[in-house]
Design a protein around this motif. Sequence first.
Motif, short mmCIF file in Angstrom:
data_model
loop_
_atom_site.label_atom_id
_atom_site.label_comp_id
_atom_site.label_asym_id
_atom_site.label_seq_id
_atom_site.Cartn_x
_atom_site.Cartn_y
_atom_site.Cartn_z
N MET A 1 -13.59 -24.46 26.11
CA MET A 1 -13.48 -24.15 27.54
C MET A 1 -14.70 -23.37 28.00
N CYS A 2 -15.21 -23.76 29.10
CA CYS A 2 -16.37 -23.11 29.65
C CYS A 2 -16.02 -22.85 31.12
N THR A 3 -15.52 -21.67 31.42
CA THR A 3 -14.87 -21.48 32.72
C THR A 3 -15.83 -21.35 33.89
N ASP A 32 -15.25 -15.94 29.14
CA ASP A 32 -15.97 -17.10 28.60
C ASP A 32 -16.22 -16.90 27.11
N HIS A 33 -17.15 -17.66 26.57
CA HIS A 33 -17.41 -17.60 25.13
C HIS A 33 -18.12 -16.30 24.75
N PRO A 34 -17.54 -15.52 23.84
CA PRO A 34 -18.26 -14.32 23.38
C PRO A 34 -19.37 -14.67 22.40
N VAL A 35 -20.31 -13.78 22.30
CA VAL A 35 -21.40 -13.94 21.33
C VAL A 35 -20.97 -13.41 19.96
N HIS A 36 -20.22 -12.32 19.96
CA HIS A 36 -19.89 -11.63 18.71
C HIS A 36 -18.39 -11.53 18.45
N PHE A 37 -17.59 -11.25 19.48
CA PHE A 37 -16.15 -11.05 19.28
C PHE A 37 -15.53 -12.30 18.64
N ALA A 39 -13.33 -14.63 18.71
CA ALA A 39 -12.34 -15.44 19.41
C ALA A 39 -13.10 -16.49 20.21
N GLY A 40 -12.39 -17.52 20.61
CA GLY A 40 -13.03 -18.57 21.38
C GLY A 40 -13.46 -18.09 22.76
#
Lengths: 91, 246
Positions: A1-3, A32-37, A39-40
């Motif tokens: 998903m890319c909100t 949106d997509h995290p860099v480090h966390f 999760a998706g």
Amino acid sequence: MCTYQTANIELRASGKTLEGWVGMTSASVYFDHPVHFPAGHALMIDVRNQERGPSARVALELDPASARALAETILLTLDQVPDVLLAESGH
Amino acid sequence: MTHDLRAETITISGHGGDEIEAYLGLPTDVDTCGSIVVIHHMPGYDEATKEIVRKFAANGYAALMPNLYHREAPGAAPDDAAATARASGGVPDERLVGDVAGAMAHLRSLATSNSKVASIGYCSGGRQSLLAGCRLPLDAVIDCYGAFTVVDSPAESPLRATAIVAEVGNLRGPVLGLFGADDQYPSPEQNQVLADALTAAGKDYHFRTFDGAAHAFFNVDRPSFRPEAALEGWREVFSFLERTVA
């Protein structure tokens, strides 16, 4: 998903970056997509000073529950501060 | 094939003649080869996408990834650059097309080029790969889970992406689409709308939707990674490239 869902605000703040403390002027909030966390998706906060360049940024990637708890805690904390101190800290 | 390659950062002429950074991977065990423009995802011109460039080179294709955020954030860390680009509204479509055109021209100028060039993009780059294929003479187009190809991004967001489904009649080469069944941006229903438009336009296309996968299943360093979908997806990619630009 890319909100693509993004909100930008202006603010007054200081943030500690790799180069030390920097006066911050704006923030972006998005999911949106995290860099480090791990999760998706995550609730993302970028506090920035655009004039100082891309690295003048303090970033947070939060899971949704943590983001909500943080937001509520910020509001609760502010609600408990005497008006005189709030006036002193702002313009 | 030895999988030997050379990879390096170069400068190319992008949209409007702007000099922008790009990452080039070249196979060194071939006399001639096809090429591919790699369009990075919204998190930026990062290490993971550079690894994808090297994978193409190792498998016999010249690959070039323009740094789409170079203008906003030259020399910045990829995540800082991505944040800056997001805050300023993202990459305008016209500029993206110009940067891909510059990458295509560079690839075609290589001594080893067979003159055929494909594009591939991931996430926001999936949409951008399809967009580039609609506006440039690309020989093949690969869209990996690109959202907002058939609907516009949220109107209230400063980050804008508009549907490009009306342009698919302009595609010059075949299209490969790789999607996750559990993705909502793009959703399987949206991908069907795109497939119907390609069929109506008489285009050569092949879509695969992987069960048990959502968005970004190729990303090996993220929780969204789905090994089975990624392995099969890579097989589809190289089979498609062999057919179209090898």
